[in-house]
Scaffold this motif. Sequence first.
Motif, mmCIF file in Angstrom:
data_model
loop_
_atom_site.group_PDB
_atom_site.id
_atom_site.type_symbol
_atom_site.label_atom_id
_atom_site.label_comp_id
_atom_site.label_asym_id
_atom_site.label_seq_id
_atom_site.Cartn_x
_atom_site.Cartn_y
_atom_site.Cartn_z
ATOM 1 N N ARG A 32 35.946 3.404 53.778
ATOM 2 C CA ARG A 32 35.004 4.421 54.254
ATOM 3 C C ARG A 32 35.376 5.774 53.646
ATOM 4 O O ARG A 32 36.566 6.102 53.513
ATOM 5 C CB ARG A 32 35.027 4.524 55.778
ATOM 6 N N PHE A 33 34.358 6.522 53.263
ATOM 7 C CA PHE A 33 34.553 7.800 52.582
ATOM 8 C C PHE A 33 33.869 8.925 53.363
ATOM 9 O O PHE A 33 32.782 8.731 53.917
ATOM 10 C CB PHE A 33 33.969 7.750 51.165
ATOM 11 N N ASP A 34 34.505 10.070 53.378
ATOM 12 C CA ASP A 34 33.872 11.260 53.958
ATOM 13 C C ASP A 34 32.996 11.977 52.926
ATOM 14 O O ASP A 34 31.970 12.563 53.274
ATOM 15 C CB ASP A 34 34.942 12.239 54.478
ATOM 16 N N GLU A 35 33.407 11.899 51.663
ATOM 17 C CA GLU A 35 32.703 12.601 50.600
ATOM 18 C C GLU A 35 31.695 11.680 49.909
ATOM 19 O O GLU A 35 32.078 10.636 49.376
ATOM 20 C CB GLU A 35 33.696 13.124 49.555
ATOM 21 N N PRO A 36 30.399 12.042 49.899
ATOM 22 C CA PRO A 36 29.391 11.206 49.224
ATOM 23 C C PRO A 36 29.706 10.980 47.744
ATOM 24 O O PRO A 36 29.445 9.888 47.221
ATOM 25 C CB PRO A 36 28.105 12.019 49.393
ATOM 26 N N ARG A 37 30.293 11.978 47.060
ATOM 27 C CA ARG A 37 30.588 11.811 45.644
ATOM 28 C C ARG A 37 31.648 10.734 45.420
ATOM 29 O O ARG A 37 31.517 9.893 44.519
ATOM 30 C CB ARG A 37 31.067 13.141 45.057
ATOM 31 N N ALA A 38 32.682 10.751 46.243
ATOM 32 C CA ALA A 38 33.719 9.713 46.125
ATOM 33 C C ALA A 38 33.142 8.339 46.451
ATOM 34 O O ALA A 38 33.471 7.335 45.797
ATOM 35 C CB ALA A 38 34.886 10.030 47.062
ATOM 36 N N ALA B 146 33.037 5.145 43.835
ATOM 37 C CA ALA B 146 33.630 3.850 44.176
ATOM 38 C C ALA B 146 32.594 2.742 44.135
ATOM 39 O O ALA B 146 32.864 1.629 43.662
ATOM 40 C CB ALA B 146 34.275 3.931 45.552
ATOM 41 N N ALA B 147 31.382 3.033 44.604
ATOM 42 C CA ALA B 147 30.327 2.014 44.639
ATOM 43 C C ALA B 147 29.924 1.585 43.231
ATOM 44 O O ALA B 147 29.649 0.404 42.983
ATOM 45 C CB ALA B 147 29.115 2.549 45.395
ATOM 46 N N ARG C 169 27.374 -2.253 49.914
ATOM 47 C CA ARG C 169 27.239 -0.849 50.282
ATOM 48 C C ARG C 169 26.684 -0.691 51.690
ATOM 49 O O ARG C 169 25.864 -1.486 52.142
ATOM 50 C CB ARG C 169 26.304 -0.130 49.304
ATOM 51 N N ASP C 170 27.116 0.375 52.345
ATOM 52 C CA ASP C 170 26.509 0.837 53.584
ATOM 53 C C ASP C 170 26.348 2.349 53.439
ATOM 54 O O ASP C 170 27.261 3.125 53.744
ATOM 55 C CB ASP C 170 27.392 0.497 54.792
ATOM 56 N N ASP C 171 25.184 2.750 52.934
ATOM 57 C CA ASP C 171 24.965 4.155 52.604
ATOM 58 C C ASP C 171 24.989 5.053 53.832
ATOM 59 O O ASP C 171 25.349 6.235 53.738
ATOM 60 C CB ASP C 171 23.635 4.320 51.862
ATOM 61 N N GLU C 172 24.611 4.498 54.973
ATOM 62 C CA GLU C 172 24.567 5.321 56.175
ATOM 63 C C GLU C 172 25.963 5.753 56.609
ATOM 64 O O GLU C 172 26.191 6.907 56.986
ATOM 65 C CB GLU C 172 23.874 4.567 57.306
ATOM 66 N N SER C 173 26.922 4.810 56.552
ATOM 67 C CA SER C 173 28.289 5.124 56.989
ATOM 68 C C SER C 173 29.209 5.484 55.832
ATOM 69 O O SER C 173 30.394 5.747 56.041
ATOM 70 C CB SER C 173 28.881 3.937 57.749
ATOM 71 N N LEU C 174 28.653 5.495 54.594
ATOM 72 C CA LEU C 174 29.452 5.775 53.389
ATOM 73 C C LEU C 174 30.653 4.829 53.308
ATOM 74 O O LEU C 174 31.796 5.234 53.127
ATOM 75 C CB LEU C 174 29.935 7.229 53.373
ATOM 76 N N SER C 175 30.371 3.538 53.444
ATOM 77 C CA SER C 175 31.454 2.555 53.407
ATOM 78 C C SER C 175 31.114 1.415 52.462
ATOM 79 O O SER C 175 29.937 1.099 52.227
ATOM 80 C CB SER C 175 31.743 2.012 54.809
ATOM 81 N N LEU C 176 32.145 0.822 51.919
ATOM 82 C CA LEU C 176 32.027 -0.326 51.033
ATOM 83 C C LEU C 176 32.800 -1.492 51.629
ATOM 84 O O LEU C 176 33.894 -1.314 52.163
ATOM 85 C CB LEU C 176 32.594 0.001 49.649
ATOM 86 N N ALA D 144 44.295 4.787 40.376
ATOM 87 C CA ALA D 144 43.995 4.917 38.934
ATOM 88 C C ALA D 144 42.696 5.673 38.712
ATOM 89 O O ALA D 144 42.559 6.408 37.719
ATOM 90 C CB ALA D 144 43.930 3.536 38.291
ATOM 91 N N ALA D 145 41.722 5.490 39.602
ATOM 92 C CA ALA D 145 40.426 6.157 39.461
ATOM 93 C C ALA D 145 40.407 7.520 40.132
ATOM 94 O O ALA D 145 39.367 8.192 40.133
ATOM 95 C CB ALA D 145 39.334 5.271 40.054
ATOM 96 N N SER D 146 41.546 7.913 40.703
ATOM 97 C CA SER D 146 41.651 9.195 41.418
ATOM 98 C C SER D 146 40.593 9.311 42.510
ATOM 99 O O SER D 146 39.979 10.360 42.708
ATOM 100 C CB SER D 146 41.528 10.368 40.422
ATOM 101 N N ILE D 147 40.364 8.222 43.192
ATOM 102 C CA ILE D 147 39.425 8.190 44.311
ATOM 103 C C ILE D 147 40.214 7.954 45.588
ATOM 104 O O ILE D 147 41.064 7.058 45.650
ATOM 105 C CB ILE D 147 38.373 7.081 44.130
ATOM 106 N N GLU D 148 39.929 8.761 46.589
ATOM 107 C CA GLU D 148 40.654 8.642 47.855
ATOM 108 C C GLU D 148 39.697 8.190 48.957
ATOM 109 O O GLU D 148 38.714 8.871 49.260
ATOM 110 C CB GLU D 148 41.287 9.971 48.249
ATOM 111 N N ALA D 149 39.982 7.015 49.505
ATOM 112 C CA ALA D 149 39.212 6.538 50.659
ATOM 113 C C ALA D 149 39.808 7.161 51.918
ATOM 114 O O ALA D 149 41.027 7.264 52.064
ATOM 115 C CB ALA D 149 39.267 5.026 50.744
#
Length: 344
Positions: A249-255, A259-260, A268-275, A295-300
């Motif tokens: 789950r992500f707080d930031e839509p860009r992250a 990730a998606a 995808r669950d666009d409403e909760s921003l979760s994968l 590696a992708a510098s993405i923080e969940a």
Amino acid sequence: MNASTRTLCGMKTSTNQLAIEATGLRKSFGDKTVLDGIDLHVPAGSIFALLGPNGAGKTTAVQILSTLISADAGELRVGGHDLATDAQAVRAAIGVTGQFSAVDGLITGEENMLLMADLHHLSRREGRRVAAELLERFDLTDAAKKPASTYSGGMKRRLDIAMTLVGDPRIIFLDEPTTGLDPRSRHTMWNIIRGLVSGGVTVLLTTQYLDEADQLADSIAVLNGGKLVAQGTASELKRLVPGGHVRLRFDEPRAYESAAVALREATRDDESLSLQIPSGGSQRELRAILDWLDAASIEADELTVHTPDLDDVFFALTSPTSPAAPTTPATVTTAATALKENVR
């Protein structure tokens, strides 16, 4: 398979370490086959659970292994003794607590204990000593002089097991020991069972409570329609059922979007921003996901793991469309493959 060893959950166990060994156990009543060639191997000092719906054959298996009824076929050994040729030695080594209490409600708890001591041919002095020790062990001393009919359900079950222990059995069969008990009494009974095993006793229990098997059992066998459809540890059985996943789950839509795009197999669950990523929940899979995020510098902002529970296993294995799995523990992988193909 070599007669001196049997494969159990990936480990080889010497036959002299097995408290209970059944190979090809069969039993029919009239034209109804209740047990259809099942194999059970229970290591000494362990808790082994038999799961299955009503009519699966659990109680019949216990009745046969505890010498209450005879099998139609099978090689059966309990406590190192052959049931066919040395049933009396088996009876001397075991204790049995059935679904229905053996407690006599018309006499006191202490009198029930002394009656069992008489049946085991203990002297009067020894019988009183053993009864007093067991009543204290099971927290029944204060109620010892009261009629057993006044006991709660949990107290009666504790007295039932205390009576079973009068003969100091090293193998105990518990047939649905917590049926009808409230949650507190069930947990008390679980602690009693754990205490027995820590003292070196082997316990074979049947239960319809899946959390009970999950909490207690070192190994679990699932019966359905008289067949052994799966056997292994709780963790092994849970891996038979698909549906495990990791949720990011992500707080930031860009992250979330980054990730998606990269994790195309994720749901995808666009409403909760979760994968949701399919996963068996193994350490290796989790590490791979975390390494990829780094590696992708993405923080969940949240990572949770869902693995199927025994409820999922039970319903999948005992459903009318479930494939019958081979009956040896070594075939748990084959059973998993068949089951997953069926569930898809």
